[in-house]
Motif scaffolding. Sequence first.
Motif, PDB file in Angstrom:
ATOM      1  N   ASP A  74      -6.008  -0.826  -4.783  1.00 20.66           N
ATOM      2  CA  ASP A  74      -5.455  -1.339  -3.530  1.00 20.66           C
ATOM      3  C   ASP A  74      -6.420  -2.349  -2.931  1.00 20.66           C
ATOM      4  OD1 ASP A  74      -4.104  -1.887  -1.257  1.00 20.66           O
ATOM      5  OD2 ASP A  74      -3.958   0.173  -0.538  1.00 20.66           O
ATOM      6  N   GLU A  75      -6.147  -3.610  -3.125  1.00 17.07           N
ATOM      7  CA  GLU A  75      -6.987  -4.702  -2.615  1.00 17.07           C
ATOM      8  C   GLU A  75      -8.467  -4.427  -2.799  1.00 17.07           C
ATOM      9  OE1 GLU A  75      -5.809  -6.641   0.836  1.00 17.07           O
ATOM     10  OE2 GLU A  75      -3.822  -5.725   0.943  1.00 17.07           O
ATOM     11  N   SER A 133       0.831  -1.206   0.000  1.00 13.19           N
ATOM     12  CA  SER A 133       0.000   0.000   0.000  1.00 13.19           C
ATOM     13  C   SER A 133       0.863   1.252   0.000  1.00 13.19           C
ATOM     14  CB  SER A 133      -0.917   0.018   1.221  1.00 13.19           C
ATOM     15  OG  SER A 133      -1.794  -1.064   1.167  1.00 13.19           O
TER      16      SER A 133
HETATM   17 MG   LIG Z   1      -2.288  -2.444   2.292  1.00 12.36          MG
END
Ligand SMILES: [Mg+2]
Lengths: 302, 369
Positions: free
Chosen positions: B158-159, B43
């Motif tokens: 991000d995910e 991240s």
């Molecule tokens: Mg992360």
Amino acid sequence: MADAVLGATVVEDREAAVASRRRLISRIVIYGLLGLISVVYIVPLLVVVLNSFRTNAEIGAMGLISLPQSFRLDAWPQAWSDFCIGGQCNGVARYFWNSVAMVVPATIISTALGAINGYILSKWKFPGSEIVFGCMLLGVFMPGQIALLPWAFLLGKLGLANSVYGLVLVHCIQGLSFTTLFFRNYYVSIPDDLLKAARIDGAGFWRIFWKIMIPLSPPIIIVTVIWQFTGIWNEYLFGVVLNSGSNQPITSALVALSMSGTTVRTYDVMSAAVLIGALPPLLVYFFGGKYFVRGLTQGAIK
Amino acid sequence: MASLTIRNLRKSFGVVEVLKGVDLEANTGEFIALVGPSGCGKSTLLAMIAGLETVTSGEIYIGDRLVNSVQPKDRDIAMVFQSYALYPTMSVKENMAFGMESRGVPKAEQEKTIARVAALLQIEPFLKRKPGQLSGGQRQRVAMGRALVRDPALFLFDEPLSNLDAKLRVDMRTEIKKLHQRIGKTTIYVTHDQVEAMTLASRIAVMHQGEVQQFADPDTVYNRPANTFVAGFMGSPSMNFIDAEITSTGGGAPAVNFPLSGGGVASLPLHNGVADRAQSKKVILGIRPEHLSRQSASNSGKQGFATMSALVEVVEPTGAETMAVLKFGDREVVGRFSPDEAPKTGENMPLAVDMTRACLFDPATTRLI
Ligand SMILES: [Mg+2]
Ligand SMILES: Nc1ncnc2c1ncn2[C@@H]1O[C@H](COP(=O)(O)OP(=O)(O)OP(=O)(O)O)[C@@H](O)[C@H]1O
């Protein structure tokens, strides 16, 4: 076998009966206490309200605390425009409007500044921002009277001595610690991702504030406005010390009630005057109380 | 042409170095997955590409522009967050319009773009709703919609699927793949789910402790993992690691040996010159669960297959396949079998090991030999 089962139910029934009786007793005790406390709180208000509708003669004859024999509205207009306080016989109207002229801008400005401070201290942290917040927090615990003399000095220098504008300034600054704390703690619970997304979307400091933070803020705005409004309206010490004569807010002017002791006490008119002074916070309570409680307990994002 | 180039990128939070010299590049239209365990810095890397975190040292180029000190809004990127980060007080439509408004896109064009993207993602029915009135999957679509209304040089994810339930996650994975095939935008996709990375990406960067361990296409990452970390991270159940020793048997053909329970030694023949590359006799043998199978007429004599037998400790049927824990000496090894050749608990199972797919690692460096 069947007997045993029967026996068991009888025992259970008896236990249930005992438990429910115990519950009943505890209910009675709780409600009794609550009722008693409410009466203690309500009676003074009730006495004042009733006295504002009784004649002064009747109050003199029957005493301050008794049921009204007559109903009269005369005391109210008298209190508003003819009542004598501190040698002036123009009623409380002028002081009432002083209070309004003080409380409205002071509430708006201190709330707005608190929102901006809280926004910066939670979402745009800078080196030392925690220290700044710590210092502001100190203001929450500092009694206002400590600042009385410095304020008198400062307002004199600024040419705002004995003016309603001076009190506006005082209350804006004195209230800032609280409003900042309220907004900062509320905004901390708003996820940072929201601001990151907005920054990528091209929004800057103010656009994020207006379009994202403020629309999420009604609960805390209501809490802060109610807190500031009632706090500033009810405050009288600054008004008494910093202002005099016709520039005092209504709460400070009412202090003079206890001092104009030479003439006959007009309890009916005094009651009405006190109630006029208490009316705005009471109205705020009646109309905004439930939002206040809701706002205090509710987070930014459900 | 490269859409994104990262050179020797470092990031420290105070004294903690979170990224330790990352190199990465994405060609135009490529789908790059960043995978790695929690806390490895994925991240942080993505936030630095987006401009939400400052660069400690190193360079980030988007296209051929150095963007180290360019504001997020001027980087020509769009991002989808794990939490979706939808503006809760705005309707879906307002959420999608917000960025365009900030950039002063004319109203008519905004309407057209929103209509196009809403049709693409099939979110027209709830354009007027607030995010709070949507399901997780619908919110996810809206978050993608908000990114898609821009026409950025780079998409950052991000995910995006990690808050969805298992079934929805698989569906959305397919949708993202379709979407990428349709619009062909360069995408950097962070995930800690290696299946997502394998299925979506044209190249995978496997990260661990702030370093890129391997950056290659999915096939290479899976079959020729650069080190034991990558080998163990990619694939589920994980690759089995066995301490072994290289020996030359009778005719000089090399083999790996490791002790079996009961004093025996397993000796599995090696192929095409791996043994020569080994620095020492000691190696770590890596075998994926699916490269173990029951000995049969078709595989026992086959080129590159070694045979041995092992005790079956636990059997775990999952329906489509059956996992079994086998004893290799004092080590436990997981095998993956089709249900019809699945072993029984306590069986001494005759195994065929596909040595052409086995990996050898240097125990000192943990690198692939
Ligand atoms: Mg992360
Ligand atoms: N603002 C910060 N200050 C200090 N340390 C931080 C900060 N942000 C991240 N870190 C640390 O940097 C490391 C990498 O964090 P990062 O969020 O990039 O991990 P991640 O790979 O995305 O993990 P996950 O899969 O859990 O999301 C972590 O050890 C984290 O504690």
